[in-house]
Design a protein around this motif. Structure first.
Motif, PDB file in Angstrom:
ATOM      1  N   UNK A  42      41.057  97.749  45.868  1.00  0.00           N
ATOM      2  CA  UNK A  42      41.835  96.516  45.853  1.00  0.00           C
ATOM      3  C   UNK A  42      41.274  95.482  46.819  1.00  0.00           C
ATOM      4  N   UNK A  43      40.723  95.967  47.929  1.00  0.00           N
ATOM      5  CA  UNK A  43      40.081  95.085  48.912  1.00  0.00           C
ATOM      6  C   UNK A  43      38.897  94.365  48.279  1.00  0.00           C
ATOM      7  N   UNK A  44      38.075  95.083  47.523  1.00  0.00           N
ATOM      8  CA  UNK A  44      36.925  94.471  46.856  1.00  0.00           C
ATOM      9  C   UNK A  44      37.374  93.537  45.741  1.00  0.00           C
ATOM     10  N   UNK A 183      37.197  81.860  54.535  1.00  0.00           N
ATOM     11  CA  UNK A 183      35.961  81.983  55.302  1.00  0.00           C
ATOM     12  C   UNK A 183      35.618  83.453  55.499  1.00  0.00           C
ATOM     13  N   UNK A 184      34.358  83.812  55.268  1.00  0.00           N
ATOM     14  CA  UNK A 184      33.966  85.222  55.367  1.00  0.00           C
ATOM     15  C   UNK A 184      32.644  85.368  56.113  1.00  0.00           C
ATOM     16  N   UNK A 185      32.417  86.612  56.575  1.00  0.00           N
ATOM     17  CA  UNK A 185      31.156  86.963  57.220  1.00  0.00           C
ATOM     18  C   UNK A 185      30.808  88.405  56.866  1.00  0.00           C
ATOM     19  N   UNK A 190      32.454  91.020  63.894  1.00  0.00           N
ATOM     20  CA  UNK A 190      32.245  89.573  63.999  1.00  0.00           C
ATOM     21  C   UNK A 190      33.448  88.826  63.423  1.00  0.00           C
ATOM     22  N   UNK A 191      33.952  89.306  62.299  1.00  0.00           N
ATOM     23  CA  UNK A 191      35.116  88.666  61.678  1.00  0.00           C
ATOM     24  C   UNK A 191      36.336  88.744  62.577  1.00  0.00           C
ATOM     25  N   UNK A 192      36.548  89.902  63.226  1.00  0.00           N
ATOM     26  CA  UNK A 192      37.698  90.043  64.126  1.00  0.00           C
ATOM     27  C   UNK A 192      37.600  89.071  65.302  1.00  0.00           C
ATOM     28  N   UNK A 217      31.575  86.990  51.429  1.00  0.00           N
ATOM     29  CA  UNK A 217      31.028  88.150  52.113  1.00  0.00           C
ATOM     30  C   UNK A 217      32.130  89.187  52.315  1.00  0.00           C
ATOM     31  N   UNK A 218      31.791  90.300  52.925  1.00  0.00           N
ATOM     32  CA  UNK A 218      32.685  91.459  52.894  1.00  0.00           C
ATOM     33  C   UNK A 218      33.953  91.269  53.720  1.00  0.00           C
ATOM     34  N   UNK A 219      33.896  90.508  54.824  1.00  0.00           N
ATOM     35  CA  UNK A 219      35.028  90.472  55.748  1.00  0.00           C
ATOM     36  C   UNK A 219      35.539  89.041  55.935  1.00  0.00           C
TER      37      UNK A 219
END
Length: 258
Positions: A42-44, A183-185, A190-192, A217-219
């Motif tokens: 579900x995250x993806x 916004x993603x990274x 890094x995201x946190x 991006x993933x996060x």
């Protein structure tokens, strides 16, 4: 929760390699419950990378590959330079700002060297180096664990270092900006840290060239309704510009020098 990140990275890699995955196979592989695997899938799906199917998921979009800071430095140099120059014009004497690590934000640091009475906190070693000899710019480093690929400091120490401060503006670089997902990274830590930066600043300004629009991006770092302005190049398409402006975001186009 401790194993969520490596598990999801392995699942995503399997999606990329095979094109699809099955819940039952992933349950056996990772020794977790079907509910946990469905949450991962579900995250993806929420990121637009996969679509859920009966008993599994199918890849629908390839995530962009991360490049190290030296590779990023060589991309879109003139565009980044104009973005950094325009961002520096927003910084006034007496300002306290955060500059996130990155190749575009580094050009901002370069154009701050002659500013006066400015305090900069950063998690980027490259940012600190650019400002090390700036006579009237005070530089604070977050501390933390060095991520060599991005020359950035991160982790719990970096996050904790922000709690005692309040900043006028955060200048934030991103790996992706999507009108729906935000916004993603590439990196979770890094995201946190970037999310903590967003919480500590009164104004959030994103610095990105137009190639990052539409990427996920993933996060996730933050939602778009948490930011105030974006500085980008003339390559931004009208649909993206209008989508950002509908959300109350000021879009500043940095024209490259003639």
């Amino acid at each position: 929760m401790r194993n969520t990140r490596p598990r999801r990275q392995q699942i995503l890699q399997r999606l990329i390699d095979q094109g699809s995955v099955q819940v039952a196979e992933l349950v056996d592989q990772f020794g977790v419950s079907a509910v946990t695997i469905r949450t991962d899938l579900g995250h993806f799906e929420a990121q637009g990378l996969a679509t859920r199917t009966h008993g599994g998921a199918t890849l629908v979009r390839m995530p962009p590959q991360e490049q190290d800071i030296h590779e990023k430095d060589a991309l879109n140099l003139s565009l980044k330079e104009s973005i950094g120059m325009r961002a520096a014009q927003l910084v006034q004497p007496g300002d306290n700002i955060i500059i996130d690590s990155g190749s575009t934000t580094m050009t901002l640091a370069r154009h701050l060297r002659d500013h006066r009475d400015v305090t900069v906190m950063t998690n980027g070693l490259n940012i600190a180096w650019e400002l090390a000899n700036a006579p009237a710019v005070n530089v604070l480093l977050t501390g933390g664990l060095l991520r060599k690929q991005s020359l950035s400091l991160q982790g719990s120490q970096a996050e904790a270092s922000l709690t005692s401060y309040s900043f006028d503006t955060l200048f934030l670089g991103v790996d992706g900006l999507d009108l729906q997902f935000g916004l993603t990274t590439h990196d979770e830590a890094e995201a946190r840290l970037n999310h903590r930066m967003v919480e500590r600043a009164r104004r959030i300004v994103v610095l990105t060239d137009a190639s990052k629009f539409g990427r996920v991006s993933l996060h996730r770092i933050a939602r778009l309704d948490q930011i105030h302005a974006i500085i980008t190049d003339p390559g931004i398409d009208e649909a993206t510009r209008e989508g950002l402006q509908r959300q109350g975001i000021e879009v500043i186009t940095a024209e490259p020098p003639l």
